[in-house]
Structures are given as C-alpha cells and as structure tokens.
Motif scaffolding. Sequence first.
Motif, PDB file in Angstrom:
ATOM      1  N   MET A   1       0.846  -1.187   0.000  1.00 56.34           N
ATOM      2  CA  MET A   1       0.000   0.000   0.000  1.00 56.34           C
ATOM      3  C   MET A   1       0.881   1.236   0.000  1.00 56.34           C
ATOM      4  N   SER A   2       0.699   2.129  -0.987  1.00 57.80           N
ATOM      5  CA  SER A   2       1.564   3.291  -1.126  1.00 57.80           C
ATOM      6  C   SER A   2       1.255   4.311  -0.055  1.00 57.80           C
ATOM      7  N   ASN A   3       2.243   5.211   0.152  1.00 62.26           N
ATOM      8  CA  ASN A   3       2.065   6.247   1.169  1.00 62.26           C
ATOM      9  C   ASN A   3       0.917   7.187   0.828  1.00 62.26           C
ATOM     10  N   SER A   4       0.707   7.472  -0.487  1.00 61.40           N
ATOM     11  CA  SER A   4      -0.378   8.368  -0.883  1.00 61.40           C
ATOM     12  C   SER A   4      -1.732   7.772  -0.513  1.00 61.40           C
ATOM     13  N   TRP A   5      -1.875   6.461  -0.749  1.00 61.39           N
ATOM     14  CA  TRP A   5      -3.127   5.805  -0.386  1.00 61.39           C
ATOM     15  C   TRP A   5      -3.315   5.788   1.123  1.00 61.39           C
ATOM     16  N   ILE A   6      -2.228   5.562   1.868  1.00 62.04           N
ATOM     17  CA  ILE A   6      -2.319   5.549   3.327  1.00 62.04           C
ATOM     18  C   ILE A   6      -2.766   6.909   3.843  1.00 62.04           C
ATOM     19  N   ARG A   7      -2.207   8.009   3.274  1.00 61.26           N
ATOM     20  CA  ARG A   7      -2.612   9.351   3.702  1.00 61.26           C
ATOM     21  C   ARG A   7      -4.090   9.595   3.403  1.00 61.26           C
ATOM     22  N   TYR A   8      -4.550   9.100   2.250  1.00 64.41           N
ATOM     23  CA  TYR A   8      -5.954   9.287   1.876  1.00 64.41           C
ATOM     24  C   TYR A   8      -6.888   8.522   2.813  1.00 64.41           C
ATOM     25  N   LYS A  60       4.827  -9.641  -7.359  1.00 66.64           N
ATOM     26  CA  LYS A  60       6.253  -9.721  -7.040  1.00 66.64           C
ATOM     27  C   LYS A  60       6.603  -8.845  -5.835  1.00 66.64           C
ATOM     28  N   ALA A  61       5.827  -9.029  -4.788  1.00 69.58           N
ATOM     29  CA  ALA A  61       6.026  -8.232  -3.573  1.00 69.58           C
ATOM     30  C   ALA A  61       7.390  -8.520  -2.969  1.00 69.58           C
ATOM     31  N   PRO A  62       8.058  -7.502  -2.440  1.00 67.44           N
ATOM     32  CA  PRO A  62       9.404  -7.685  -1.882  1.00 67.44           C
ATOM     33  C   PRO A  62       9.382  -8.448  -0.562  1.00 67.44           C
ATOM     34  N   TRP A  63      10.332  -9.340  -0.403  1.00 70.53           N
ATOM     35  CA  TRP A  63      10.475 -10.103   0.833  1.00 70.53           C
ATOM     36  C   TRP A  63      11.486  -9.413   1.743  1.00 70.53           C
ATOM     37  N   GLN A 178       8.190  -1.827   9.949  1.00 69.98           N
ATOM     38  CA  GLN A 178       8.120  -1.570   8.509  1.00 69.98           C
ATOM     39  C   GLN A 178       8.308  -2.865   7.728  1.00 69.98           C
ATOM     40  N   PHE A 179       7.279  -3.278   7.010  1.00 72.28           N
ATOM     41  CA  PHE A 179       7.418  -4.410   6.089  1.00 72.28           C
ATOM     42  C   PHE A 179       6.252  -4.384   5.105  1.00 72.28           C
ATOM     43  N   ASP A 180       6.452  -5.032   3.968  1.00 71.13           N
ATOM     44  CA  ASP A 180       5.400  -5.103   2.971  1.00 71.13           C
ATOM     45  C   ASP A 180       4.240  -5.925   3.527  1.00 71.13           C
ATOM     46  N   LEU A 181       3.030  -5.377   3.462  1.00 68.82           N
ATOM     47  CA  LEU A 181       1.891  -6.041   4.075  1.00 68.82           C
ATOM     48  C   LEU A 181       1.575  -7.375   3.407  1.00 68.82           C
ATOM     49  N   ARG A 182       1.889  -7.504   2.127  1.00 65.21           N
ATOM     50  CA  ARG A 182       1.566  -8.749   1.414  1.00 65.21           C
ATOM     51  C   ARG A 182       2.473  -9.887   1.864  1.00 65.21           C
ATOM     52  N   THR A 183       3.772  -9.686   1.769  1.00 62.66           N
ATOM     53  CA  THR A 183       4.690 -10.742   2.198  1.00 62.66           C
ATOM     54  C   THR A 183       4.670 -10.896   3.716  1.00 62.66           C
ATOM     55  N   GLY A 184       4.472  -9.795   4.432  1.00 57.57           N
ATOM     56  CA  GLY A 184       4.394  -9.876   5.885  1.00 57.57           C
ATOM     57  C   GLY A 184       3.223 -10.730   6.338  1.00 57.57           C
ATOM     58  N   SER A 185       2.081 -10.594   5.651  1.00 54.89           N
ATOM     59  CA  SER A 185       0.920 -11.412   6.001  1.00 54.89           C
ATOM     60  C   SER A 185       1.189 -12.889   5.753  1.00 54.89           C
ATOM     61  N   VAL A 186       1.853 -13.198   4.642  1.00 53.68           N
ATOM     62  CA  VAL A 186       2.186 -14.594   4.349  1.00 53.68           C
ATOM     63  C   VAL A 186       3.072 -15.163   5.446  1.00 53.68           C
ATOM     64  N   ILE A 187       4.078 -14.404   5.859  1.00 55.15           N
ATOM     65  CA  ILE A 187       4.996 -14.868   6.908  1.00 55.15           C
ATOM     66  C   ILE A 187       4.247 -15.086   8.223  1.00 55.15           C
ATOM     67  N   GLN A 188       3.416 -14.114   8.612  1.00 52.86           N
ATOM     68  CA  GLN A 188       2.761 -14.192   9.912  1.00 52.86           C
ATOM     69  C   GLN A 188       1.725 -15.306   9.977  1.00 52.86           C
ATOM     70  N   PHE A 189       0.957 -15.456   8.926  1.00 51.85           N
ATOM     71  CA  PHE A 189      -0.073 -16.493   8.963  1.00 51.85           C
ATOM     72  C   PHE A 189       0.515 -17.881   8.737  1.00 51.85           C
ATOM     73  N   ALA A 190       1.609 -17.975   7.985  1.00 51.02           N
ATOM     74  CA  ALA A 190       2.290 -19.261   7.838  1.00 51.02           C
ATOM     75  C   ALA A 190       2.867 -19.703   9.183  1.00 51.02           C
ATOM     76  N   ALA A 191       3.501 -18.771   9.891  1.00 49.22           N
ATOM     77  CA  ALA A 191       4.049 -19.093  11.207  1.00 49.22           C
ATOM     78  C   ALA A 191       2.951 -19.490  12.183  1.00 49.22           C
ATOM     79  N   SER A 192       1.810 -18.802  12.114  1.00 47.93           N
ATOM     80  CA  SER A 192       0.689 -19.127  12.999  1.00 47.93           C
ATOM     81  C   SER A 192       0.107 -20.493  12.672  1.00 47.93           C
TER      82      SER A 192
END
Length: 293
Positions: A1-8, A60-63, A178-192
């Motif tokens: 999610m870009s910073n512009s969208w977050i501000r909006y 191709k979200a960054p890891w 700070q982390f990409d929400l897409r890859t971060g979600s994969v990591i967190q839910f995989a660990a869970s």
Amino acid sequence: MSNSWIRYLTPWIAPIFVIIWSTGFIIARYGMPHAEPMTFLSMRFLGVLICMIPIVLLWKAPWPRQSQIIHIAIAGILLQAGYLGGVWAAVREGMSAGLTALIVGLQPILTALLASWVAERVRPVQWLGLVIGLLGVGLVVWAKIVMIGFSDLSFIFIIIALISITAGTLYQKKYCPQFDLRTGSVIQFAASAVVCVPLMMMFETREIAWVPELIFSLLWAIFALSIGASSLLFVMIRHGAATKVTSLMYLTPPTTALMAWFLFNEPITWAIGLGIALTMGAVLMVNKASSGK
C-alpha cells in the motif's frame, strides 16, 4: 500500500478497523459450535495463505531480510495464534463473551505499563484516559458477565490471549514496524499455521460441521478479519504509537454490544450506554494526547 493511499485512507482506518475487529465475538458465536478452536484457526490461516500467496507472486512483492522474517514471524505468532487461540479456546471452555471482552480490555493498560520498551512516554492525561476507558469497558460488559461454566482453564486461555496481543503489538512496533503487508501477512499467517496445526492434531477431534453458519464465519474470518482488519492493525502500528493504537481496543466491547443488539436483540442497558460514552471519550483523550493536541 503506497504512502499516498495511506494518507488518503488515514481518517477512515481506525473506525473501519474497530468495526471489523469487533465482529470477532459475533463470528465466534456463529462458528464456535461447529468447529474446535485450533481446527477453525488452522483452516482460517491456511485460507489466508491460499489467498495471499498468489497475490505476492503476481505482484512480485518484496520479501524482507532473513533476520526481519524471524521478527515478523514471532510477532505474527503472538498476534494471531496466541491471541486468537486464547480467546477462542476460552470461549470454548465456557467463558462468556462479556468476561472475555473485559479481560482482553486490559490490554491498553498493560501496553501503557510496558510502553517504555518501545521508547514511548505515556502522559498523565493518557493514563487518565486509559483508566476511564477501562471503566467504560467494565460498564459495557458488566450486565453481560455470566460466570456459569467458568473454569480455571478458560481463565488461563484468556490470560494467554491478553499477554499475546500485548506482547505482539509491542514486539512488532520495536523490531519490525516496517514491512510489505503482502509478504508480511504470508509470513505471519504461515508461522501461525505452523503453531496451530500441530495443536489441532494433538488435542482436538478435528470434527467439522459444514453448516452455513460455519462457512460464513470462516469466510468472514479469512477475508474481513485476518486479511482486512489485521492489515489495518499493521498500518496503525507502523504509523502510530503503541499506546494510541491499543487504546482503540477499548472500543471493541461497546461496538460488539451494539452489534449484538442489532443482530440478536440483546438489550442496551443504562450501564452499557454510559460505558459506551465513557469509552469513546477515553479513546479520544488518549489519541489527542498522543498527537500532542
């Protein structure tokens, strides 16, 4: 999610999060009779992964770095497996939703006590707001607390949930804000899932009644709660103070009470009405103090 969208979206993130997060107890009421806690959560986490992995690969979200992956996984286990597992297991063992909400409602106070760990200073006016908020939460659930079926095991489970969500919020704020929400979600839910699946295999029957209530609860838990609300929580942790973010949890029991009134015709008493007013005022006080206003 870009910073512009977050501000909006910033003005809308908190109220949307509270509304979605508050549906957790409603979903538990619908789905709990038809699947055991770890069984339901395992399906929920695996469902999130089925949805998120193609998104990560397609865009191709960054890891993150390997060291960061470990921190993200630990935070995810606390925020997902620890918190949700504790809440659902406590309800399954007989604890009422009201008492569950009241105990978990201690989180903002506990977070404030530990806020120095993430180099935050809690102002006196914030402490006042946190105490008022706790009083409001107590009033909201006071009339709903039913001790029938209460057991020592359910109390242990809800304490695990309280400690997990508090520790997870502070841990993520300190070590991996700070982390990409897409890859971060994969990591967190995989660990869970890695935590919940073995618990399901060892301690539960894994019997599932595929009734409409369970299917709806599972879909809502995957898309609205795990993907939607958790992403909003990550964004708020990233951009806000831990004390300010967790003060929003005070709004969950009042919002749940309003939902229960609308969906199940549960009465709104004078105590619940007063508690809602106190809670909303307390959250406003904590957030204004955090913003320096």
